[in-house]
Design a protein around this motif. Sequence first.
Motif, PDB file in Angstrom:
ATOM      1  N   LEU A 176      -7.521  -3.479   4.698  1.00  0.00           N
ATOM      2  CA  LEU A 176      -6.019  -3.131   3.585  1.00  0.00           C
ATOM      3  C   LEU A 176      -7.805  -2.171   3.538  1.00  0.00           C
ATOM      4  O   LEU A 176      -6.957  -0.762   3.322  1.00  0.00           O
ATOM      5  CB  LEU A 176      -6.234  -4.383   2.974  1.00  0.00           C
ATOM      6  N   ASN A 177      -8.104  -2.429   3.117  1.00  0.00           N
ATOM      7  CA  ASN A 177      -9.146  -0.912   2.269  1.00  0.00           C
ATOM      8  C   ASN A 177      -8.973   0.195   3.605  1.00  0.00           C
ATOM      9  O   ASN A 177      -9.320   1.168   3.022  1.00  0.00           O
ATOM     10  CB  ASN A 177     -10.588  -1.303   2.510  1.00  0.00           C
ATOM     11  N   LEU A 234       0.530  -1.109  -0.010  1.00  0.00           N
ATOM     12  CA  LEU A 234       0.007   0.004   0.204  1.00  0.00           C
ATOM     13  C   LEU A 234       0.440   1.102  -0.090  1.00  0.00           C
ATOM     14  O   LEU A 234       0.380   2.043  -0.421  1.00  0.00           O
ATOM     15  CB  LEU A 234      -0.952  -0.031   1.491  1.00  0.00           C
ATOM     16  N   TYR A 251      -5.873   1.419   3.508  1.00  0.00           N
ATOM     17  CA  TYR A 251      -5.534   2.391   1.644  1.00  0.00           C
ATOM     18  C   TYR A 251      -6.495   4.352   1.760  1.00  0.00           C
ATOM     19  O   TYR A 251      -6.061   4.893   1.260  1.00  0.00           O
ATOM     20  CB  TYR A 251      -6.242   1.246   0.882  1.00  0.00           C
TER      21      TYR A 251
END
Length: 138
Positions: free
Chosen positions: A45-46, A11, A49
Motif C-alpha cells: 500500500l505504501n 488510495l 501510494y
Amino acid sequence: MLRSKDVAEMLDISVSTIRYYEKIGIIPPIERNAKGYRIYTNSTLNWIYLMKSLRNAGLSIESLLEFSRLSQVKGPERKKQKQVLENQLHEIDEKIAEMQRVRNLLSYKIETYDDHLAKFQTGELASETAEKLWEVNF
C-alpha cells in the motif's frame, strides 16, 4: 482482506493503474493467495501510494521505474533513490514559489481592480502610464 477495488478507493487510484504499475515494475509484484487474489500488505500500500503521489507531482513513468529499480539494488547506488526524491522536492518547491507569486499577483489585481478601473475611466491612468507588473516583486 482488502480487494483491489477497496485499495483503489482507499488510495484514490484506479484498479487499472495499480495493475499497470505492477505490470511494468513501478511497484513490486504483489503477493497473491492460493486463489490468485492480491494480498495488499502495508508495504504494498505504501508503494502504491508513494508512486501515485510522485506521479501526481510530475515524475515521469521512466523516473518512477528508475526509483523502483534503485530500491532493488544494494550498496551506494541505492542512495541515488534519495536523489530522485530530493530532485522532485526541489521541483515542487519551485512550482509552489511560482504559484505563490501568481497568487499574490491575482490578489493584488483583485484588491486594486476598482481603483484602476476608475482611473482608466477618468483618463487619470493611461496605457503609457500603467504600472509595470513585471517589475513588481510579488
